[in-house]
Design a protein around this motif. Structure first.
Motif, mmCIF file in Angstrom:
data_model
loop_
_atom_site.group_PDB
_atom_site.id
_atom_site.type_symbol
_atom_site.label_atom_id
_atom_site.label_comp_id
_atom_site.label_asym_id
_atom_site.label_seq_id
_atom_site.Cartn_x
_atom_site.Cartn_y
_atom_site.Cartn_z
ATOM 1 N N PHE A 1 0.848 -1.186 0.000
ATOM 2 C CA PHE A 1 0.000 0.000 0.000
ATOM 3 C C PHE A 1 0.887 1.240 0.000
ATOM 4 O O PHE A 1 1.928 1.259 0.644
ATOM 5 C CB PHE A 1 -0.893 0.014 1.233
ATOM 6 C CG PHE A 1 -1.800 -1.179 1.314
ATOM 7 C CD1 PHE A 1 -2.975 -1.215 0.579
ATOM 8 C CD2 PHE A 1 -1.473 -2.270 2.084
ATOM 9 C CE1 PHE A 1 -3.806 -2.318 0.626
ATOM 10 C CE2 PHE A 1 -2.305 -3.375 2.141
ATOM 11 C CZ PHE A 1 -3.472 -3.400 1.412
ATOM 12 N N ASP A 2 0.455 2.246 -0.711
ATOM 13 C CA ASP A 2 1.184 3.514 -0.609
ATOM 14 C C ASP A 2 0.449 4.413 0.374
ATOM 15 O O ASP A 2 0.981 4.846 1.371
ATOM 16 C CB ASP A 2 1.368 4.176 -1.979
ATOM 17 C CG ASP A 2 0.085 4.299 -2.776
ATOM 18 O OD1 ASP A 2 -0.948 3.735 -2.355
ATOM 19 O OD2 ASP A 2 0.093 4.972 -3.819
ATOM 20 N N THR A 3 -0.797 4.652 0.095
ATOM 21 C CA THR A 3 -1.643 5.415 1.007
ATOM 22 C C THR A 3 -3.044 4.829 0.909
ATOM 23 O O THR A 3 -3.391 4.215 -0.101
ATOM 24 C CB THR A 3 -1.663 6.902 0.627
ATOM 25 O OG1 THR A 3 -2.699 7.557 1.360
ATOM 26 C CG2 THR A 3 -1.926 7.096 -0.854
ATOM 27 N N LYS B 1 -4.366 8.500 5.164
ATOM 28 C CA LYS B 1 -3.161 7.826 4.691
ATOM 29 C C LYS B 1 -3.043 6.403 5.220
ATOM 30 O O LYS B 1 -2.581 5.511 4.526
ATOM 31 C CB LYS B 1 -1.919 8.626 5.097
ATOM 32 C CG LYS B 1 -1.679 9.843 4.232
ATOM 33 C CD LYS B 1 -0.407 10.532 4.680
ATOM 34 C CE LYS B 1 -0.105 11.717 3.764
ATOM 35 N NZ LYS B 1 1.075 12.462 4.254
ATOM 36 N N TYR C 1 -2.742 -1.060 9.978
ATOM 37 C CA TYR C 1 -1.867 -1.237 8.818
ATOM 38 C C TYR C 1 -0.424 -1.166 9.296
ATOM 39 O O TYR C 1 -0.007 -0.181 9.905
ATOM 40 C CB TYR C 1 -2.111 -0.148 7.760
ATOM 41 C CG TYR C 1 -1.016 -0.068 6.720
ATOM 42 C CD1 TYR C 1 -0.670 -1.195 5.974
ATOM 43 C CD2 TYR C 1 -0.301 1.107 6.499
ATOM 44 C CE1 TYR C 1 0.341 -1.153 5.038
ATOM 45 C CE2 TYR C 1 0.714 1.161 5.555
ATOM 46 C CZ TYR C 1 1.033 0.030 4.828
ATOM 47 O OH TYR C 1 2.048 0.072 3.904
ATOM 48 N N GLU D 1 3.198 -1.137 7.866
ATOM 49 C CA GLU D 1 3.898 -0.951 6.602
ATOM 50 C C GLU D 1 4.787 -2.157 6.282
ATOM 51 O O GLU D 1 5.525 -2.642 7.121
ATOM 52 C CB GLU D 1 4.759 0.302 6.720
ATOM 53 C CG GLU D 1 5.441 0.697 5.439
ATOM 54 C CD GLU D 1 6.431 1.812 5.699
ATOM 55 O OE1 GLU D 1 6.036 2.969 5.600
ATOM 56 O OE2 GLU D 1 7.580 1.500 6.040
ATOM 57 N N VAL E 1 8.981 12.531 3.802
ATOM 58 C CA VAL E 1 7.926 11.525 3.622
ATOM 59 C C VAL E 1 8.256 10.675 2.407
ATOM 60 O O VAL E 1 8.658 11.184 1.371
ATOM 61 C CB VAL E 1 6.562 12.232 3.432
ATOM 62 C CG1 VAL E 1 5.483 11.243 3.070
ATOM 63 C CG2 VAL E 1 6.188 12.994 4.698
ATOM 64 N N TYR F 1 6.606 6.694 -2.005
ATOM 65 C CA TYR F 1 5.751 5.534 -2.235
ATOM 66 C C TYR F 1 4.779 5.319 -1.077
ATOM 67 O O TYR F 1 3.576 5.261 -1.263
ATOM 68 C CB TYR F 1 6.598 4.276 -2.440
ATOM 69 C CG TYR F 1 5.736 3.069 -2.733
ATOM 70 C CD1 TYR F 1 5.288 2.830 -4.022
ATOM 71 C CD2 TYR F 1 5.352 2.199 -1.725
ATOM 72 C CE1 TYR F 1 4.476 1.746 -4.295
ATOM 73 C CE2 TYR F 1 4.543 1.118 -1.994
ATOM 74 C CZ TYR F 1 4.109 0.888 -3.278
ATOM 75 O OH TYR F 1 3.292 -0.183 -3.534
ATOM 76 N N TYR F 2 5.326 5.224 0.114
ATOM 77 C CA TYR F 2 4.489 4.860 1.257
ATOM 78 C C TYR F 2 3.729 6.041 1.859
ATOM 79 O O TYR F 2 2.844 5.844 2.681
ATOM 80 C CB TYR F 2 5.344 4.197 2.342
ATOM 81 C CG TYR F 2 5.844 2.837 1.942
ATOM 82 C CD1 TYR F 2 4.999 1.739 1.961
ATOM 83 C CD2 TYR F 2 7.150 2.641 1.540
ATOM 84 C CE1 TYR F 2 5.444 0.480 1.593
ATOM 85 C CE2 TYR F 2 7.605 1.385 1.167
ATOM 86 C CZ TYR F 2 6.752 0.316 1.202
ATOM 87 O OH TYR F 2 7.197 -0.926 0.833
ATOM 88 N N GLN F 3 4.144 7.256 1.502
ATOM 89 C CA GLN F 3 3.472 8.451 2.014
ATOM 90 C C GLN F 3 3.547 8.548 3.530
ATOM 91 O O GLN F 3 2.702 9.158 4.174
ATOM 92 C CB GLN F 3 1.987 8.454 1.585
ATOM 93 C CG GLN F 3 1.747 8.328 0.103
ATOM 94 C CD GLN F 3 1.865 9.649 -0.616
ATOM 95 O OE1 GLN F 3 1.231 10.619 -0.246
ATOM 96 N NE2 GLN F 3 2.697 9.691 -1.623
ATOM 97 N N GLN F 4 4.521 7.888 4.086
ATOM 98 C CA GLN F 4 4.710 7.896 5.540
ATOM 99 C C GLN F 4 6.094 8.463 5.836
ATOM 100 O O GLN F 4 6.983 8.402 4.987
ATOM 101 C CB GLN F 4 4.619 6.466 6.099
ATOM 102 C CG GLN F 4 3.353 5.707 5.744
ATOM 103 C CD GLN F 4 2.146 6.230 6.480
ATOM 104 O OE1 GLN F 4 2.266 6.852 7.528
ATOM 105 N NE2 GLN F 4 0.960 5.997 5.927
ATOM 106 N N ALA G 1 9.676 4.730 9.200
ATOM 107 C CA ALA G 1 9.821 3.466 8.460
ATOM 108 C C ALA G 1 11.175 2.828 8.763
ATOM 109 O O ALA G 1 11.261 1.616 8.993
ATOM 110 C CB ALA G 1 9.679 3.723 6.968
#
Lengths: 585, 330
Positions: free
Chosen positions: A90-92, A237, A253, A255, B94, B97-100, B105
């Motif tokens: 998943f990206d967002t 997100k 979720y 990551e 950020v 890809y993951y927007q986190q 991470a």
């Protein structure tokens, strides 16, 4: 809607077709899915559970004949956790800007206004809207269903009924969000969205009649989000709050590992075939991120996941041999690899050379060698779009495999029996099908008189050249087109989505073809539109087409024997909205 | 010793600066626009522009630009400057890809890679060193040939192939596979954790253990020819004591050197193995971001790995003094 090459690239060897296919049939919901005729506004209770069902396990599944539920015996049982493996992380979870794995799960979390299956026009799924009125060809008045309640959530969104204001807020957001996937649709195709004061009616106006409206508005990138959540979009997100069958709570979720979707106890749909039992049946759906194909297969074989989308029919068959009695869903896809010519550049500006390329290709060879017979030849619109595609009998005359005729056309155009062409393609493709198509394609073209100057390029270079139209010809990666619009657009003057990228279509050199393409978009009656699209294709064949989709395969998804009520036959995108699955274990 | 360490650290900083510049330039030279890659097929120019702005790709590459008027040099915001600042501040931005947040991470994924590395190194030493000793002690015997042949096999077999086999054979034969799609922590379930990390660590360790075995063997053989070994035997020590107490410690210097260097190699190998065994570690993260041309993450990880390699080399050099007291740093 079309998936992008980038979708494929990020998918790490798993096409978006597979992402959708893999996830699409996995949700749980109505054995009694309410399918409502949007066009007429009349309701029917055709849940499709009794049509053409295929018994569990083994054997070659029947060809798709419309909506059906596989392994539909027994009384549905509530409970259990369903595990899906996906190679695409998943990206967002923001449904409007995600381009990765989340796309396949958003219909589990949010609602569409309505959804219409691109492969089965009879399948219409009214979600937020219970009926539709069309006073003219540019106005759509949707009456909101009055029991679609936002479920318990931890994002502070009130548990109220979804209303017309949510639809307006969603489309207003997309219209002002250039990075939104649906921006290209909403910008030019939606003139206004108005919500009635009581929130019970939504009026959407298009600037001109638009025949693909229903397909577009119901896609997974146009899902309706509660207006309170739009005000705090950052929260989307990694969590959700909506009226879909499931909810993703904060912290569920992880990551790189998994996402746990929990049943929404307020979900409005009931199973009419099972005493109006609450849906979905599953308590939880866990999406496990498993990047490697071997690991995905291993996870399924060892029972760590409940479904697996096979690489091809041989992969599916080998799993069935000696394994448990898996249920196999053979379903249509919307993917293909295409050969694109630039009709503004030599030698492709000559109609005869384009026609020669069309006759050079033995499409059946791809069907047999790449897909072991589990695919069909395409015309200019791929076959799985039904009436929009030209029938096989006609294709035999419009695109016969005839290398001799190719050579004659080349001779007539150049005075020689061969011609030099430069063709680019993405080198070292991570998409298996592309690597399998390439040598066959090179050999066929060579045999028909084309001396190919090979121009393999790094993916990013190729993509840049393709989007900037800096090429003579290209063998393109497989693409996912859920309507005929994009294939038609490739042949138009301004290319896909009118953005003047990817292609200089025949429309650039033939105003009649350009007009036929534009006119076909404006036809709102599906049958009439399909006829117009067919007619436009005939004109393109007469002129020498510049975009040749080769073949489109079937997808094979295997399910553990205890998985029941697997939706099939409506295309993966539409199946995402159904939540029929239950577990007998 | 302190001066030596200080000098090495300063050299390390210079290396890291060059590494950061090289990584930054190389990633930006490679064709392909991340904004276009992120956009879909139907992406409009304004969508690309919006994404470029969001990613900071519309800024100049370097903070220094040249102008035609005094003072001829201008300093301003830049992609490189922003990135270096983020390295120091810990706010790594950020993920595209993951927007986190990238820092979060890395924090979440580091323990996975760390455990895999530690387990791999333990297995490497446990397999490589003892078999190297056996092979040296029983030189030219059947045991020696067997160990050496196995070592060559271990070095020859690609770990991605072996990893795939380790996944697909047990499931085909016994219906078993290691847990996939979730990380089992050691504290919560030690057995489950080892079931999950054992196979990938063993696959990674095979090649490195083979290398260590060969090195330990040749090094020990070299040491065993030394005069002091003969002296040890002459004064009546048992062969076991001669080998383990006098020979082994002296033969370990090259082994430790190579082990230190192997850490960098293992981090590279982890990219593939983490993919195959679905371990959400740093390798998998970088792989994903690399495909996505996420400059920020790839640059940051390259510099971090560079720093780890520099520190490992320093640790190896310092450890020489423990293995051989004759070694002095001045």
């Amino acid at each position: 809607m079309a998936g992008s090459y980038w979708d494929k690239f990020t998918a790490q060897r798993v096409s978006r077709r597979r992402v959708l296919q893999g996830a699409g049939v996995a949700g749980a919901a109505a054995g009694a899915v309410l399918i409502v005729g949007c066009g007429s506004g009349k309701s029917s209770n055709n849940n499709g559970t009794s049509t053409g069902s295929t018994p569990a396990g083994g054997g070659t599944p029947a060809a798709p004949t419309g909506f059906r539920l596989l392994n539909n015996s027994g009384t549905p049982k509530a409970g259990g956790s369903y595990n899906i493996g996906t190679s695409v992380d998943f990206d967002t979870f923001d449904p409007h800007i995600s381009i990765a794995g989340g796309v396949a799960y958003f219909p589990r979390l949010y609602n569409a206004v309505i959804n219409r299956s691109p492969v089965d026009n009879n399948f219409k799924f009214d979600d937020l809207a219970s009926s539709l009125e069309q006073p003219d060809s540019t106005t759509y008045i949707f009456t909101m269903r009055d029991n679609v309640k936002i479920g318990p959530n931890k994002l502070g969104v009130p548990e109220r009924n979804m209303d017309a204001g949510d639809i307006k807020a969603t489309f207003d957001r997309i219209k002002n969000l250039p990075q939104a996937n649906a921006y290209a649709f909403v910008g030019p195709n939606i003139a206004s969205v108005d919500a009635s004061a009581d929130g019970k009616t939504t009026t959407i106006k298009t600037p001109k009649p638009y025949g693909y409206f229903f397909f577009r508005i119901g896609s997974a990138i146009n899902l309706i989000v509660p207006k309170e959540l739009i005000q705090q979009a950052d929260k989307m997100k990694s969590a959700s709050a909506g009226a879909g069958p499931y909810v993703l709570n904060p912290g569920d979720y992880t990551e790189g590992q998994n996402a746990k979707l929990t049943k929404n106890p307020s979900y409005y749909r009931k199973d009419e075939n099972n005493n109006n039992a609450s849906l979905p049946y599953l308590d939880q759906m866990t999406v496990k991120i498993i990047a490697d194909r071997s690991a995905l297969r291993t996870a399924f074989q060892s029972g760590q996941t409940e479904q697996y989308t096979a690489q091809d029919v041989n992969d599916a068959n080998s799993l069935q041999q000696g394994g448990p009695n898996y249920t196999v869903n053979r379903d249509t896809t919307n993917t293909f690899i295409a050969f694109t010519m630039n009709p503004l550049n030599a030698p492709w500006k000559d109609d005869r050379i384009r026609k020669a390329a069309n006759f050079a290709l033995n499409r059946q060879e791809y069907v047999d060698r790449v897909y072991a017979g589990q695919a069909k030849q395409n015309g200019l619109v791929h076959w799985s779009l039904g009436d929009y595609a030209l029938p096989p009998s006609e294709l035999k005359t419009l695109q016969p495999f005839d290398p001799q005729q190719s050579k004659q056309l080349i001779q007539a155009a150049t005075g020689n029996s061969t011609i030099d062409i430069t063709v680019m393609w993405p080198d070292n493709s991570i998409i298996e099908e592309h690597n399998l198509h390439l040598p066959i394609w090179l050999s066929q073209m060579q045999n028909a008189g084309f001396n190919i100057k090979k121009d393999p390029q790094a993916f990013a270079t190729w993509l840049t050249n393709y989007t900037n139209k800096k090429y003579d010809a290209s063998l393109a990666l497989n693409q996912v087109y859920e309507t005929a619009e994009f294939e038609m657009d490739f042949e138009s003057k301004e290319g896909p989505a009118g953005s003047n990228i990817y292609s200089n279509g025949l429309g650039a050199i033939d105003p009649a073809i350009e007009k036929a393409i534009i006119d076909s978009k404006a036809i709102t009656d599906p049958a009439a539109q399909a006829k117009a699209v067919q007619e436009a294709q005939r004109m393109m064949y007469a002129k020498g087409p510049m975009f040749l989709p080769l073949v489109t395969p079937y997808a094979f998804t295997l399910f553990q024997p205890y998985v029941h009520n697997i939706p099939s036959g409506i295309g993966a995108g539409s199946a995402l909205f159904l939540n029929t699955i239950w577990l007998a274990k | 010793m302190q001066t030596f360490i200080l000098r090495r650290l300063m050299v390390g900083v210079v290396i890291l600066i060059f590494l950061s510049l090289a990584t930054f330039v190389l990633l930006h030279v490679v064709p392909g626009d991340p904004a276009k890659l992120r956009c879909g097929l139907s992406c409009q120019p304004e969508q690309v522009a919006a994404i470029r702005h969001q990613l900071g790709l519309d800024k100049p590459l370097f903070p220094i630009s040249f102008s035609g008027s005094l003072p001829f040099i201008e300093f301003g915001p830049s992609q490189y400057g922003d990135w270096v600042k983020s390295l120091f501040s810990g706010d790594l931005g950020v993920s595209q890809y993951y927007q986190q947040p990238v820092a979060t991470a890395l924090q979440n994924r580091f323990p996975v890679t760390f455990e895999l590395m530690v387990l791999t190194l333990i297995l490497t030493v446990l397999i490589g060193v003892p078999f190297g000793i056996v092979s040296a002690v029983f030189r030219n015997s059947a045991v020696d040939y067997l160990v050496r042949t196995t070592a060559i096999l271990g070095l020859s077999v690609p770990n991605f192939w072996l990893g795939t086999l380790v996944l697909i054979v047990p499931v085909a034969v016994w219906g078993y596979s290691p847990p996939l799609g979730r990380v089992i922590s050691f504290s919560a379930d030690p057995i489950g954790n080892l079931k999950q990390f054992g196979p990938p660590a063993a696959v990674l360790a095979l090649a490195s253990a083979a290398g260590i075995m060969r090195l330990a063997r040749s090094s020990l053989l070299e040491v065993m020819r030394q005069d002091y070994m003969r002296t040890a035997r002459a004064k009546g020590l048992k062969e076991r004591a001669v080998v383990l107490r006098h020979g082994l410690k002296n033969s370990l210097i090259p082994v430790v050197t190579v082990l230190g260097l192997q850490v960098a190699g293992l981090l590279g190998g982890a990219i593939i193995i983490e993919q195959i065994f679905t371990l959400p570690g740093l390798g998998q993260y970088v792989f994903q971001e690399l495909l996505y041309k996420d400059f920020q993450v790839v640059q940051t990880m390259t510099v971090y790995v560079g720093a780890i390699v520099i520190l490992m080399n320093l640790a190896v050099d310092v450890s020489y003094a423990w293995f051989d007291p004759r070694i002095r740093y001045s």
